[in-house]
Design an enzyme around this catalytic site. Structure first.
Site, PDB file in Angstrom:
ATOM      1  CD  GLU A  87      -2.904  -1.403   0.258  1.00  0.00           C
ATOM      2  OE1 GLU A  87      -3.036  -0.330  -0.281  1.00  0.00           O
ATOM      3  OE2 GLU A  87      -3.539  -2.380   0.387  1.00  0.00           O
ATOM      4  CB  CYS A 149      -5.103  -2.629   7.940  1.00  0.00           C
ATOM      5  SG  CYS A 149      -5.086  -4.343   8.235  1.00  0.00           S
ATOM      6  CG  HIS A 168      -3.798  -5.376   3.030  1.00  0.00           C
ATOM      7  ND1 HIS A 168      -4.289  -3.971   2.752  1.00  0.00           N
ATOM      8  CD2 HIS A 168      -4.298  -5.429   4.248  1.00  0.00           C
ATOM      9  CE1 HIS A 168      -4.902  -3.371   3.834  1.00  0.00           C
ATOM     10  NE2 HIS A 168      -4.965  -4.332   4.721  1.00  0.00           N
TER      11      HIS A 168
END
Length: 225
Positions: A87, A149, A168
């Site tokens: 991410e 998260c 993730h």
């Protein structure tokens, strides 16, 4: 953050909803067994975080204040994923889903006066291209999902001046055991550390060039006629 220690903190999450075993923590435990590699001169510390907004806020703050790591890598589980996603950024708003205690932040906001988006100083696209792990795809993402998260990531980017990452991982399965996810984390974090070192070196070069340019424009101290 030039005063950082040679410490890397990697966190995983505990159980949530119907997921009694969180693959993120299982992967982090496997990473702890492997280490970051014999040629990596950094200390690895791991920590499990609860899927709890308020507790995460306190713990993330303590990680940065007490340990002053050079990098914090948060690992979360995406129940729908078949690949590992790196991410690029954390988002400030949109946290309407309740945590394991039935709580969600007021107005769905992480930091009331914070920017809408904070990007990691690590180029996740570059890392995803270089991190090759047999048995699982490593991909790039710009949407971390607006749950605990993402909330954790935004806070860590804020406290760490961009020196954080969110990975993730998919749920555990026969084709994606914890051992494979742990090995993937090792490869990914090695690449992240190389990327941060490259970025730091580039900044030092730019800083020296800027200093040289500024000195060239200063008076030489000669006599004015």
């Amino acid at each position: 953050m030039d005063s950082q220690s040679s410490c890397v903190v990697v966190t995983g999450f505990g159980p949530f909803r119907q997921h009694l075993v969180n693959s993120s923590w299982e992967a982090v435990k496997e990473l702890s067994k492997l280490g970051l590699g014999s040629d990596m001169e950094v200390e690895l510390q791991i920590l499990q975080l609860p899927v709890d907004y308020r507790e995460v806020k306190q713990r993330v703050t303590r990680i940065w204040e007490d340990l002053q790591p050079q990098l914090v890598v948060h690992v979360g589980m995406d129940p729908a994923a078949k690949a590992i996603f790196l991410e690029q950024c954390g988002k400030n708003c949109g946290y309407g889903d309740a945590d394991i205690r039935g709580f969600h932040p007021e107005c769905g906001v992480c930091l009331p006066d914070g920017p809408e988006v904070i990007a990691s100083g690590v180029s996740m696209r570059a890392v995803s291209r270089r991190a090759v792990v047999e048995g699982v795809e490593v991909a790039f993402s710009r949407d971390a999902g607006r749950y605990v998260c993402d909330y954790t990531y935004y806070l860590s980017l804020h406290h760490g001046n961009g020196c954080a990452a969110l990975v993730h991982v998919p749920p555990l399965s026969p084709s994606l055991p914890a051992s494979l996810l742990g090995k993937a984390l090792q490869v990914i974090i090695q690449e992240m550390l190389e990327e941060t070192e490259k970025t730091r070196s580039q900044r030092l070069v730019h800083r020296k060039l800027s200093l040289c340019d500024s000195r060239q424009g200063e008076p030489t101290g000669g006599l004015l006629l």
